[in-house]
Design a protein around this motif. Sequence first.
Motif, short mmCIF file in Angstrom:
data_model
loop_
_atom_site.label_atom_id
_atom_site.label_comp_id
_atom_site.label_asym_id
_atom_site.label_seq_id
_atom_site.Cartn_x
_atom_site.Cartn_y
_atom_site.Cartn_z
N PRO B 57 0.97 -1.21 0.07
CA PRO B 57 0.24 0.02 0.02
C PRO B 57 0.87 1.11 -0.02
O PRO B 57 1.94 1.26 0.54
CB PRO B 57 -0.59 0.05 1.33
CG PRO B 57 -0.59 -1.52 1.75
CD PRO B 57 0.77 -2.04 1.27
N MET B 58 0.49 2.05 -0.83
CA MET B 58 0.96 3.55 -0.55
C MET B 58 1.03 4.01 0.91
O MET B 58 0.12 4.07 1.74
CB MET B 58 0.26 4.70 -1.27
CG MET B 58 0.87 6.04 -1.23
SD MET B 58 -0.35 7.09 -2.59
CE MET B 58 -2.06 7.02 -2.12
N SER B 59 2.09 4.70 1.38
CA SER B 59 2.22 5.43 2.53
C SER B 59 2.08 6.79 2.47
O SER B 59 1.47 7.52 3.36
CB SER B 59 3.74 5.24 3.13
OG SER B 59 3.79 3.80 3.62
N HIS B 60 2.36 7.53 1.21
CA HIS B 60 1.98 8.85 1.20
C HIS B 60 2.64 9.03 -0.24
O HIS B 60 2.86 8.17 -0.96
CB HIS B 60 2.73 9.67 2.16
CG HIS B 60 4.30 9.83 2.36
ND1 HIS B 60 5.13 10.11 1.28
CD2 HIS B 60 4.95 9.11 3.20
CE1 HIS B 60 6.47 9.95 2.03
NE2 HIS B 60 6.13 9.45 2.95
N GLY B 61 2.61 10.46 -0.76
CA GLY B 61 2.70 10.55 -2.34
C GLY B 61 4.22 10.32 -2.64
O GLY B 61 4.35 9.89 -3.95
N ALA B 62 5.23 10.19 -1.78
CA ALA B 62 6.50 9.99 -2.12
C ALA B 62 6.98 8.66 -1.60
O ALA B 62 8.01 8.31 -1.46
CB ALA B 62 7.50 11.11 -1.69
N CYS B 63 5.99 7.83 -1.44
CA CYS B 63 6.19 6.25 -0.95
C CYS B 63 5.22 5.57 -1.41
O CYS B 63 4.45 5.09 -0.73
CB CYS B 63 6.38 6.49 0.62
SG CYS B 63 7.05 4.70 1.04
N ARG B 64 5.21 5.61 -2.64
CA ARG B 64 4.04 4.77 -3.45
C ARG B 64 4.67 3.29 -3.85
O ARG B 64 6.03 3.33 -4.06
CB ARG B 64 3.61 5.20 -4.75
CG ARG B 64 2.81 6.76 -4.38
CD ARG B 64 2.46 7.41 -5.77
NE ARG B 64 2.69 8.74 -5.68
CZ ARG B 64 1.94 9.85 -6.45
NH1 ARG B 64 1.17 9.28 -7.21
NH2 ARG B 64 2.17 10.97 -6.08
N MET B 93 10.29 7.66 -3.60
CA MET B 93 11.47 8.11 -2.97
C MET B 93 11.87 7.53 -1.45
O MET B 93 13.04 7.27 -1.30
CB MET B 93 11.37 9.65 -3.00
CG MET B 93 12.91 10.49 -2.08
SD MET B 93 11.99 12.24 -1.83
CE MET B 93 11.56 12.72 -3.56
N ASP B 94 11.07 7.51 -0.93
CA ASP B 94 10.92 6.86 0.56
C ASP B 94 10.97 5.40 0.92
O ASP B 94 10.86 4.92 1.80
CB ASP B 94 10.06 7.51 1.50
CG ASP B 94 10.38 9.09 1.74
OD1 ASP B 94 11.53 9.48 1.06
OD2 ASP B 94 9.55 9.88 2.32
N LEU B 95 10.72 4.67 -0.24
CA LEU B 95 10.90 3.33 -0.39
C LEU B 95 11.95 2.84 -0.57
O LEU B 95 12.60 2.55 -1.97
CB LEU B 95 9.58 2.70 -1.30
CG LEU B 95 9.38 1.37 -1.58
CD1 LEU B 95 9.07 0.71 -0.12
CD2 LEU B 95 8.12 0.81 -2.28
#
Lengths: 392, 392
Positions: B57-64, B93-95
Amino acid sequence: MRKIEAVDFFYVSMPLVTTEGDGSQDALLVRVAAGGVEGWGECEASPLVSIVAFVCPMSHGACRPVGASVLGQRLESPEDIYRIASQIELDSMDLLQAPHTWSGVEIALWDLLGKVREEPVWKLLGYRESFRKLPYASQLFGDTPAHTYQQATEACRQNFRAVKFGWGPIGRGDLKTDLEHFAAAREGLGKGSLLMVDVGQIFGDNVEAAAARLPMLEQVGAIWLEEPFHTSALDAYSSLSRRGRVKLAGGEGAHNFYMARHLIDYGGVGYIQVDCGRIGGIGPAKRVADYAVSKGVTFVNHTFTSHLALSASLQPYAGLRSHEICEYPFAPKPLAREVTSNHLERDKEGYVALPNLPGLGIELDTQAIRRYFVPVEIKLKGDILFKSSDGF
Amino acid sequence: MRKIEAVDFFYVSMPLVTTEGDGSQDALLVRVAAGGVEGWGECEASPLVSIVAFVCPMSHGACRPVGASVLGQRLESPEDIYRIASQIELDSMDLLQAPHTWSGVEIALWDLLGKVREEPVWKLLGYRESFRKLPYASQLFGDTPAHTYQQATEACRQNFRAVKFGWGPIGRGDLKTDLEHFAAAREGLGKGSLLMVDVGQIFGDNVEAAAARLPMLEQVGAIWLEEPFHTSALDAYSSLSRRGRVKLAGGEGAHNFYMARHLIDYGGVGYIQVDCGRIGGIGPAKRVADYAVSKGVTFVNHTFTSHLALSASLQPYAGLRSHEICEYPFAPKPLAREVTSNHLERDKEGYVALPNLPGLGIELDTQAIRRYFVPVEIKLKGDILFKSSDGF
């Protein structure tokens, strides 16, 4: 001898997660048990992937799950935490997600050790005193300059003396609109407040595009420009740092000590921002803080989730009086606020202090965790590899 | 317009995976379908974690999840692959695991595009010619110097003109034993063969410990010392590179172009080793090859798994005649050999050439994949998030 007996993961999420750049929409809480004592930590970003990096099958000797280096290990002193960290560096070398997973576990180990020794983590790190920090309200730019202005006035109204605006439209439209947003932010804040700008890596490694924003950032007195580029675009950071008077800030993407160090050594940043939930926890963050001091660079935490993560992120530089600014989630999602029973509230002057309590000094609210809990079950070849539980 | 319709993951594993440093014990194969054409790729390391980074699942817009940037996208030209890569850099970016996952998908997209255009990938990359490479046998040091000697003679017997010894006991016992291993390797190989040594990051960032091995490495004529330090310990690399005549090699841990570039710019390596299954695929690997040429550094592939991965890893420098050495799994596990129907066999002189066939020129053996297949099922909140199938 105290040994690590159990590591449990609690994946919590808002019912609806959107594409906004708000990292407080989900969280991965970690509970560690050793010798009858519990510690809590939090991993940044992508809970499910981080869980799997703890329990996945080994691929080979240098690609073992994080759990293999943690469970059953001795936990008597900070040296034990450093020893486990070194083992993970070698044994999970090829498992890219490992540092994010380990970060939350590591934080929980410090919390646990602090509770055993009845000392706050910052004391375990060698600080004699913990200085209060000046929180900046961390929020997104508005959709329009008028909206940004409104946001700025709202932050002032809530007694923030420092405000950071981030992401949103910046770098996605034309230069003129960006400059209007910067001006609106300053206008809304008035003269007395600190203003920071975060552009979320939008310029990739395009130095000219970022440099075009520098004169206006100087004019509005922005104290830093954050993440103009990809975390690893050191050459672009270095070029831009020599183009103007605005200091650069970056480092939240660092997933080990070295990456943060490189932004200082090669990238020329003036502020190094460390997320304890990504860099491998509190130990490497403290190492960055020490290095920053030696290089005349200012350490800042990166935190966008719960007050458990906030407490963890302040410990590594609690004793550095002149490194005063801290990130403080301004308007997190209810989840991020509710999963802890206590919070690091700002005092009348707008400052925040770490609790003088054992460990991280933060209590979890198990009822809230249950409300947001996302049960996970993973099967390999029909057998259960992992099944989470919200039983406390 | 051709669009990416499906991405399927095939996690294969040997029945027994051990702690030996042999990356061919499992693999994650990726099949992409677009407009009636299929392409295949392979991700390096930790199949389960890489799968989850595609579907989480997506965590937020920069962690899809990586899948969000891939499925449904246009695929007409290499520019489409670069465009998707850029989107993943921002949106995931954050994944942290994302580059490993994307690597296998990216490789499959090049394979697919090559099949559509009926051209090998190296032609799509702009090379007019593909030069054969000199494979080195990649194997572990023996438990004892006598065992290492034996391994060396065996590699010679199998017509390898270059041999790399790695890991095992080096750096874990005393200096004297290490030197004996180096000497035994050279003795077993005789004078005519190229000898490389890989120590698998064992020295962390301890320059003196690594430097103590340099004189003997010079004496036995090792052409490179590989991975003396943590991938990101650039300062240690730089110091060691100035301490002796043996060139340093590294880069397999790079999960983006920049990390490889830093080893060249700041670390002073003479050989830059890139694993297409980690760095984000063939596109960023080609960018490293171009950069290496501009800096007088030699590009080498890093490959320890199947011949699908081997073909992918040779494409980025196929047209560079003087960058002649290539890594070649010497004795991979049966799985790594069996999952492809054809192989890049060595010619009589011991060289290997890329096939002049569309895409990567490698056929998968679906029967073999079925034999080693590890079914995965992931449930969130009781609902199936992912369930793999070995149906072809």
